[in-house]
Design an enzyme around this catalytic site. Structure first.
Site, PDB file in Angstrom:
ATOM      1  N   ASP A 253       7.029   3.925   3.024  1.00  0.00           N
ATOM      2  CA  ASP A 253       7.236   5.109   3.861  1.00  0.00           C
ATOM      3  C   ASP A 253       8.739   5.198   4.177  1.00  0.00           C
ATOM      4  O   ASP A 253       9.528   5.602   3.319  1.00  0.00           O
ATOM      5  CB  ASP A 253       6.343   4.946   5.101  1.00  0.00           C
ATOM      6  CG  ASP A 253       6.347   6.125   6.038  1.00  0.00           C
ATOM      7  OD1 ASP A 253       6.789   7.202   5.652  1.00  0.00           O
ATOM      8  OD2 ASP A 253       5.902   5.961   7.192  1.00  0.00           O
TER       9      ASP A 253
ATOM     10  N   ASP B 182       0.814  -1.216   0.000  1.00  0.00           N
ATOM     11  CA  ASP B 182       0.000   0.000   0.000  1.00  0.00           C
ATOM     12  C   ASP B 182       0.850   1.270   0.000  1.00  0.00           C
ATOM     13  O   ASP B 182       0.676   2.152  -0.835  1.00  0.00           O
ATOM     14  CB  ASP B 182      -0.987  -0.008   1.176  1.00  0.00           C
ATOM     15  CG  ASP B 182      -0.318  -0.269   2.532  1.00  0.00           C
ATOM     16  OD1 ASP B 182       0.931  -0.397   2.601  1.00  0.00           O
ATOM     17  OD2 ASP B 182      -1.047  -0.343   3.535  1.00  0.00           O
TER      18      ASP B 182
END
Ligand code: 5GP
Ligand code: MG
Length: 175
Positions: free
Chosen positions: A103, A100
């Site tokens: 980061d 998803d």
């Protein structure tokens, strides 16, 4: 009070749909004759992966892993654990990991290294979003949906404390 008052739409569903179509076209060009295994990282990638595979009209397999996650905190811990592992063997297979958000990159680089030890024929990463400004370790994203700002995102599978996954748009959750 409206429980959605702290949400602001960042990427509307029509833009997500266009990005998923584009990624499916790219993946089809590269994998239509390779019978790849797509590995979804739970839980955040479940909607993205479900939409993506419905755009792929060639033989493929699916598997899932759960890696240790944020829990109810917004920051990654740095230590990553495989909470629920793969059923399939990736040895000699063409593997696409579907994530998803990349980061800091710690979670995905841990998992890619873990897979590499199992000798896949090839290994690529497809990520819906990239918070590139926060990267701590280098990560190559082979198929990318969107570069996103350093904000906390929810919706389209992404949660905060298990809330908001069902939202059809990708939204910023304000502090
Ligand atoms: P990393 O190890 O790259 O720092 O963390 C990646 C994981 O943290 C992603 O797979 C995702 O599950 C979670 N994460 C990072 N940023 C966000 C965010 O803005 N919203 C949500 N819901 N999860 C995030
Ligand atoms: Mg995740």
């Amino acid at each position: 009070m409206d429980s959605h008052a702290r949400l602001h739409c960042l990427i509307p569903r029509v833009e997500i749909e266009a990005a998923v179509n584009r990624l499916a076209t790219e993946i089809t060009a590269d994998y239509h004759d390779k019978k790849p295994i797509l590995i979804g990282i739970l839980k955040g990638s479940f909607i993205f992966l479900a939409d993506l595979v419905r755009r792929l009209d060639f033989p493929l397999e699916l598997d899932f892993v759960r890696l240790s996650s944020y829990g109810s905190s917004r920051k990654t811990s740095g230590t990553v654990e495989v909470v629920q592992g793969l059923e399939s063997s990736v040895e000699g297979r063409h593997v696409i990991v579907v994530e998803d958000i990349v980061d800091s990159g710690l979670t995905i680089s841990f998992f890619l290294n873990y897979l590499k030890k199992n000798a896949p024929a090839s290994l690529k990463l497809c990520a819906l979003t990239d918070k590139s400004s926060r990267r701590q370790v280098p990560v190559t994203i082979d198929y990318l949906g969107f570069t996103v700002p350093d904000k906390f995102l929810v919706g389209y599978g992404l949660d905060f404390d298990e809330q908001f996954r069902y939202l059809p748009d990708i939204c910023i959750l304000e502090e």
